[in-house]
Design a protein around this motif. Structure first.
Motif, PDB file in Angstrom:
ATOM      1  N   ALA A 166       0.852  -1.193   0.000  1.00 38.37           N
ATOM      2  CA  ALA A 166       0.000   0.000   0.000  1.00 38.37           C
ATOM      3  C   ALA A 166       0.884   1.239   0.000  1.00 38.37           C
ATOM      4  CB  ALA A 166      -0.906   0.002   1.228  1.00 38.37           C
ATOM      5  N   CYS A 167       0.372   2.323  -0.556  1.00 41.78           N
ATOM      6  CA  CYS A 167       1.091   3.599  -0.598  1.00 41.78           C
ATOM      7  C   CYS A 167       1.357   4.072   0.839  1.00 41.78           C
ATOM      8  CB  CYS A 167       0.248   4.628  -1.342  1.00 41.78           C
ATOM      9  SG  CYS A 167       0.899   6.304  -1.276  1.00 41.78           S
ATOM     10  N   PRO A 168       2.600   4.493   1.140  1.00 37.27           N
ATOM     11  CA  PRO A 168       2.886   4.964   2.499  1.00 37.27           C
ATOM     12  C   PRO A 168       2.157   6.251   2.874  1.00 37.27           C
ATOM     13  CG  PRO A 168       4.925   4.727   1.211  1.00 37.27           C
ATOM     14  CD  PRO A 168       3.777   4.448   0.293  1.00 37.27           C
ATOM     15  N   LEU A 169       1.652   6.992   1.879  1.00 39.12           N
ATOM     16  CA  LEU A 169       0.935   8.239   2.183  1.00 39.12           C
ATOM     17  C   LEU A 169      -0.567   8.053   2.290  1.00 39.12           C
ATOM     18  CD1 LEU A 169       2.625  11.084   0.117  1.00 39.12           C
ATOM     19  CD2 LEU A 169       2.943  10.458   2.515  1.00 39.12           C
ATOM     20  N   CYS A 170      -1.172   7.364   1.290  1.00 33.42           N
ATOM     21  CA  CYS A 170      -2.635   7.318   1.256  1.00 33.42           C
ATOM     22  C   CYS A 170      -3.204   5.905   1.416  1.00 33.42           C
ATOM     23  CB  CYS A 170      -3.147   7.950  -0.040  1.00 33.42           C
ATOM     24  SG  CYS A 170      -2.875   6.934  -1.507  1.00 33.42           S
ATOM     25  N   ALA A 171      -2.337   4.888   1.479  1.00 32.37           N
ATOM     26  CA  ALA A 171      -2.734   3.490   1.670  1.00 32.37           C
ATOM     27  C   ALA A 171      -3.424   2.871   0.460  1.00 32.37           C
ATOM     28  CB  ALA A 171      -3.583   3.311   2.928  1.00 32.37           C
ATOM     29  N   GLN A 227       4.872   4.688  -8.695  1.00 36.28           N
ATOM     30  CA  GLN A 227       4.033   5.859  -8.437  1.00 36.28           C
ATOM     31  C   GLN A 227       2.637   5.394  -8.039  1.00 36.28           C
ATOM     32  OE1 GLN A 227       3.223   8.437 -11.826  1.00 36.28           O
ATOM     33  NE2 GLN A 227       3.435  10.199 -10.453  1.00 36.28           N
ATOM     34  N   CYS A 228       2.145   5.929  -6.960  1.00 33.45           N
ATOM     35  CA  CYS A 228       0.799   5.608  -6.486  1.00 33.45           C
ATOM     36  C   CYS A 228      -0.231   6.124  -7.489  1.00 33.45           C
ATOM     37  CB  CYS A 228       0.577   6.250  -5.113  1.00 33.45           C
ATOM     38  SG  CYS A 228      -1.101   6.053  -4.495  1.00 33.45           S
ATOM     39  N   LYS A 229      -1.183   5.270  -7.859  1.00 39.67           N
ATOM     40  CA  LYS A 229      -2.211   5.669  -8.825  1.00 39.67           C
ATOM     41  C   LYS A 229      -3.251   6.613  -8.224  1.00 39.67           C
ATOM     42  CE  LYS A 229      -1.874   1.925 -12.122  1.00 39.67           C
ATOM     43  NZ  LYS A 229      -2.582   0.890 -12.871  1.00 39.67           N
ATOM     44  N   GLU A 230      -3.268   6.735  -6.906  1.00 40.87           N
ATOM     45  CA  GLU A 230      -4.240   7.613  -6.262  1.00 40.87           C
ATOM     46  C   GLU A 230      -3.672   9.008  -6.004  1.00 40.87           C
ATOM     47  OE1 GLU A 230      -7.389   7.104  -5.686  1.00 40.87           O
ATOM     48  OE2 GLU A 230      -7.726   8.978  -4.592  1.00 40.87           O
ATOM     49  N   CYS A 231      -2.470   9.074  -5.396  1.00 42.09           N
ATOM     50  CA  CYS A 231      -1.951  10.386  -4.974  1.00 42.09           C
ATOM     51  C   CYS A 231      -0.674  10.803  -5.710  1.00 42.09           C
ATOM     52  CB  CYS A 231      -1.710  10.397  -3.467  1.00 42.09           C
ATOM     53  SG  CYS A 231      -0.287   9.425  -2.916  1.00 42.09           S
ATOM     54  N   ASP A 232      -0.162   9.973  -6.631  1.00 41.49           N
ATOM     55  CA  ASP A 232       1.034  10.247  -7.435  1.00 41.49           C
ATOM     56  C   ASP A 232       2.339  10.235  -6.643  1.00 41.49           C
ATOM     57  OD1 ASP A 232      -0.470  10.445  -9.728  1.00 41.49           O
ATOM     58  OD2 ASP A 232      -0.664  12.628  -9.595  1.00 41.49           O
TER      59      ASP A 232
HETATM   60 ZN   LIG Z   1      -0.842   7.272  -2.487  1.00 42.04          ZN
END
Ligand SMILES: [Zn+2]
Length: 130
Positions: free
Chosen positions: A7-12, A36-41
């Protein structure tokens, strides 16, 4: 041993896309994958070295950002540029937050290296954690 994030460390968010392959020429000669996270980049190393192994990747006297050494022209130039960058960072924080030395403000410097930025902000009257 590598640690793979699910999971993304920023937005999960659980979905990433490949972003960049980066070789480590300095120490390990290994390639690292940035995704690159597909939600928050947000871009981050994945997989990444496990906490128990991370020290190996920084074990070099030539890593200037982890040194206060002033021997040699390159090292002196680095120290001069770092002092300019620290002053600009302090001014940026003061502009963005309105921080004044007499105010109580706490700052977290994540990845603080030798702590030079913490030292700069401490002299400006800021509470710190690095
Ligand atoms: Zn993210």
């Amino acid at each position: 041993m590598a640690e793979e994030l699910k999971a993304c460390p920023l937005c999960a968010h659980p979905y990433f896309q490949p972003w960049l392959q980066v070789p480590d020429y300095a120490i390990s000669q290994e390639d690292f994958s940035l995704v690159q996270c597909k939600e928050c980049d947000f871009c981050f190393t994945n997989p990444r070295p496990a906490p128990a192994d991370i020290g190996f990747y920084y074990a070099s006297d030539d890593y200037l950002s982890h040194s206060n050494r002033r021997r040699g022209l390159l090292s002196q130039l680095y120290q001069w540029v770092r002092q300019k960058a620290l002053a600009e960072k302090k001014a940026l924080i003061q502009r963005q937050t309105g921080f004044q030395p007499e105010q109580a403000m706490r700052l977290l410097d994540y990845g603080c290296g030798t702590g030079e930025f913490l030292h700069t902000m401490h002299r400006a009257g800021c509470g710190l954690m690095g």
